[in-house]
Write a protein that holds these residues in place. Structure first.
Motif, PDB file in Angstrom:
ATOM      1  N   ASP A  79      44.687  42.503  34.864  1.00  0.00           N
ATOM      2  CA  ASP A  79      45.286  41.628  36.160  1.00  0.00           C
ATOM      3  C   ASP A  79      47.030  41.415  35.014  1.00  0.00           C
ATOM      4  O   ASP A  79      46.312  41.174  33.808  1.00  0.00           O
ATOM      5  CB  ASP A  79      44.840  41.274  36.538  1.00  0.00           C
ATOM      6  CG  ASP A  79      43.867  40.723  37.572  1.00  0.00           C
ATOM      7  OD1 ASP A  79      44.248  41.809  37.830  1.00  0.00           O
ATOM      8  OD2 ASP A  79      43.126  40.226  37.280  1.00  0.00           O
ATOM      9  N   LEU A  94      47.046  35.987  37.696  1.00  0.00           N
ATOM     10  CA  LEU A  94      47.387  34.777  37.477  1.00  0.00           C
ATOM     11  C   LEU A  94      47.772  33.546  37.129  1.00  0.00           C
ATOM     12  O   LEU A  94      46.859  32.593  37.238  1.00  0.00           O
ATOM     13  CB  LEU A  94      46.257  36.346  35.818  1.00  0.00           C
ATOM     14  CG  LEU A  94      45.574  36.908  36.457  1.00  0.00           C
ATOM     15  CD1 LEU A  94      45.082  37.697  35.080  1.00  0.00           C
ATOM     16  CD2 LEU A  94      43.941  36.632  36.966  1.00  0.00           C
ATOM     17  N   VAL A 115      38.758  32.995  37.844  1.00  0.00           N
ATOM     18  CA  VAL A 115      38.430  34.260  37.126  1.00  0.00           C
ATOM     19  C   VAL A 115      37.850  34.386  35.949  1.00  0.00           C
ATOM     20  O   VAL A 115      37.680  33.385  35.056  1.00  0.00           O
ATOM     21  CB  VAL A 115      40.254  34.751  36.715  1.00  0.00           C
ATOM     22  CG1 VAL A 115      39.640  36.360  36.275  1.00  0.00           C
ATOM     23  CG2 VAL A 115      40.612  34.482  37.976  1.00  0.00           C
TER      24      VAL A 115
END
Length: 519
Positions: A79, A94, A115
Motif C-alpha cells: 500500500d 494508509l 493495518v
C-alpha cells in the motif's frame, strides 16, 4: 493510422525492450466459489487477473521501486500512504488525513490503526519512519522524491511528521507513488526483501509460483483492511518484454491486458480487445551534457538548437508510430499547467537552419554524438542517424542492457540519450528532468536564472503555473531537450474477462483499476 482508436488515445512510457518469454500458463476468469452470490448487483470476486508486463522489478525492496508501468507490480503487495485515484485525485490510503504547517516544511500524517503487514507486523508511525529512512538510504531510481525530507518524527502510534528542509509541492503526489510504498519493517531489515516483498497490500506474492524473468503470482490477502480493493483471488504478471509475445498472448486469451504498439494495435483490435487510453509521456532526446564534459559541442546552445531544427518530427511520428501521437517541442504536457501552445512551433524542421547554427558555433565540419540504445529503438535510431547525418552530425548508438539504461543515463555515461519520459505536474517534471536533484539532469546543469524560477515554483503552491511556464520557456529556448512527440500509449484489455479504468498520467492502470466482468 489503420486501427480505430478513440480521440483521446493512450500515450506512454512503455519501452519495448528485449525479446520476451513465451507464456506458460492460462487461467480462468470465472468467479470464485468464495465470492459466489445469488444476490443480483452484488460484486463477485474474479478468479485470476492476468497481466502482461514489460519489465520486472530489479528488486522488491520498496526503496528500489520505480514509477509508470513499473509501479504496478509493487501496488499488488504494498500500500501507499496516499492513494491516487484514476483521475489523479489524492485520497486516503494508509494515511487517513494529512496537513502542512504554515511554512510548508512539516507534513503531518494521521495513520490507520487497523493495518498489519502480511508477516503479522503492525503498521504504525514507527513503520513509516523505517520505510522513509530505508527509501532515502536505498538511493533507488526515485530517491529524489524524498530528497527534501530531513527527518521523521513519530508523534504517537498513529501520527507521524515528515520534516522538510524546504517546501516540496509534489510531496503528497510522491507519497502516492514509489516514496509512499510501505513494507514490513521486519522484512526490510533482511536481504530477503529484494526477492520476496512483504507489505500490507491487497495481494501477497506466492513464492512457489513466481519465477524471476518469467512470471510473478500473487494471491488475495484475505485479511486486507479494504476488501473492496481485493477484486481477484489471484493475480499473474507475465514478464513479456517483446511486443509480439504480448500481442500473441493477448489475442490468444493467455492474458487479460497489456501494452502493445501502433503497428500491432490493429491485430489486437480485430481480435475484439478494448482500448484503455490516456496520454502520458513524451519521447525524444535529452541533450544532457550542457557543459560539454563528454561532448564539447553540446556546451553551445546553438548546437543544441541545431539538433532540434534537424529533426523531422512529423516524418518520424508517421513512420515509427503510424501517426499515433502528437508532435511536440516541449517537455511539459498540455495538462501540466506549464504547457505553452506556441512552443510547439519553436523548432520547425529546417536542416539549412541547423547547418547555419552549427557553422556559427564552429562545428560546420560536424562532430560525433554518442547515445545509448536498447531493444525497442530499432525504428527510431536509423531515422535519427540519417537526419543527424544530413546536417553533418555523426550519431553513434551504443548498445546498453535494458536493466542498466536508467542508471547509465542518470550516471552521466552518455552526453545525450533517447528516452520516454513523463509529462506530469510541473514540480514532478522539474525534479525528474531539470533540477540539480533530478534523475535525468545527469551533469547537474543549472544557471542562477533557472534556479530562481525553480525556487519560485517551490514556494508558490497553487499559484506556481506562471513560474513553471517560465521554466518551460527557458529550457525550450536553451534547447536542453529535443522532444519529438507525445506518443500514444496503446493499452488493450479483454472485455470478456475484465474491465479496466485508465490511470491519468500513467502508462498502465493502477492495480486497483481492474475488475472482473460480472456474470
Amino acid at each position: 493510422m489503420t486501427f480505430g482508436i478513440t480521440p483521446r488515445r493512450a500515450a506512454g512510457v512503455a519501452l519495448t525492450l528485449a525479446a520476451g518469454l513465451l507464456l506458460t500458463a492460462c487461467a480462468s476468469a470465472e468467479p470464485s466459489p468464495s465470492g459466489s452470490t445469488d444476490e443480483p448487483g452484488e460484486f463477485v470476486r474474479g478468479e485470476t487477473l492476468r497481466l502482461g508486463i514489460l519489465q520486472e522489478p530489479l528488486s522488491w525492496d520498496p526503496s528500489q521501486a520505480h514509477v509508470g508501468h513499473l509501479l504496478q507490480p509493487y501496488q499488488a503487495v504494498y500500500d501507499t500512504l496516499i492513494m491516487r485515484e484514476p483521475d489523479g485525485t489524492l485520497s486516503p490510503m494508509l494515511a487517513t488525513e494529512w496537513s502542512y504547517n504554515e511554512d510548508l516544511t512539516e507534513l503531518t500524517l494521521e495513520l490507520r490503526d487497523d493495518v498489519t503487514f502480511s508477516d503479522g507486523e503492525a503498521f504504525d508511525a514507527e513503520a513509516v519512519k523505517v520505510n522513509v529512512e530505508n527509501f532515502k538510504a536505498g538511493n533507488g531510481r526515485q530517491a529524489a522524491q524524498l530528497a527534501d525530507v530531513e527527518a521523521v518524527e513519530v508523534v504517537d502510534a498513529d501520527t507521524v511528521v515528515l520534516e522538510l528542509t524546504q517546501p516540496n509541492p509534489a510531496l503528497e503526489y510522491y507519497l502516492s507513488q514509489a516514496a509512499g510504498l510501505m513494507g514490513s519493517p521486519a522484512a526490510i531489515a533482511t536481504e530477503g526483501i529484494a526477492t520476496l516483498p512483504v507489505g500490507s497490500g491487497p495481494y501477497v506474492m506466492e513464492a512457489a509460483g513466481s519465477v524471476p524473468g518469467s512470471q510473478y503470482v500473487f494471491t488475495a490477502n484475505e485479511s486486507y483492511w479494504n476488501p473492496e480493493l481485493v477484486k481477484f483471488n489471484r493475480v499473474e504478471m507475465k514478464v513479456l518484454v517483446d511486443v509480439t509475445a504480448r500481442v500473441n498472448a493477448l489475442v490468444s486469451g493467455q492474458i487479460d491486458a497489456t501494452i502493445v504498439d501502433a503497428r500491432t494495435a490493429g491485430q489486437v483490435e480485430a481480435a475484439g480487445k478494448t482500448l484503455s487510453a490516456n496520454q502520458v509521456d513524451w519521447t525524444g532526446l535529452m541533450l544532457l551534457d550542457r557543459d560539454g564534459t563528454l561532448a564539447p559541442a553540446l556546451a553551445d546552445v546553438r548546437v543544441r538548437q541545431a539538433i532540434n531544427y534537424a529533426l523531422d518530427r512529423e516524418t518520424m511520428l508517421e513512420q515509427v508510430q503510424l501517426g499515433a501521437g502528437t508532435v511536440t517541442h516541449q517537455v511539459f504536457g498540455p495538462e501540466s499547467g506549464a504547457y505553452i501552445d506556441e512552443l510547439d512551433e519553436r523548432y520547425p524542421y529546417d536542416p539549412e537552419k541547423a547547418r547555419e547554427l552549427l557553422d556559427e558555433a564552429g562545428y560546420g565540419d560536424g562532430f560525433e554524438l554518442t547515445i545509448p540504445t536498447f531493444p525497442g529503438l530499432e525504428s527510431i535510431v536509423p531515422l535519427l542517424t540519417q537526419q543527424f547525418a544530413d546536417v553533418g552530425i555523426t550519431l553513434v548508438a551504443e548498445s546498453v542492457p535494458p536493466q542498466n539504461i536508467v542508471a547509465d543515463i542518470a550516471g552521466g555515461k552518455f552526453p545525450a540519450a533517447y528516452f520516454f519520459l513523463f509529462q506530469g505536474e510541473p514540480w514532478v517534471a522539474i525534479n525528474q528532468l531539470i533540477s540539480t536533484e533530478a534523475t535525468y539532469n545527469a551533469f547537474d546543469s543549472m544557471t542562477p536564472e533557472l534556479q530562481e524560477l525553480i525556487d519560485e515554483v517551490r514556494i508558490s503552491g497553487a499559484e506556481s503555473d506562471d513560474a513553471a511556464k517560465k521554466i518551460n520557456e527557458y529550457v525550450t529556448e536553451e534547447a536542453w531537450f529535443a522532444p519529438l512527440y507525445r506518443l500514444d500509449q496503446i493499452y488493450f484489455y479483454d472485455p470478456n474477462t475484465i474491465t479496466s479504468v485508465p490511470q491519468t498520467q500513467q502508462a498502465v492502470p493502477s492495480i486497483y483499476n481492474y475488475s472482473p466482468v460480472q456474470k
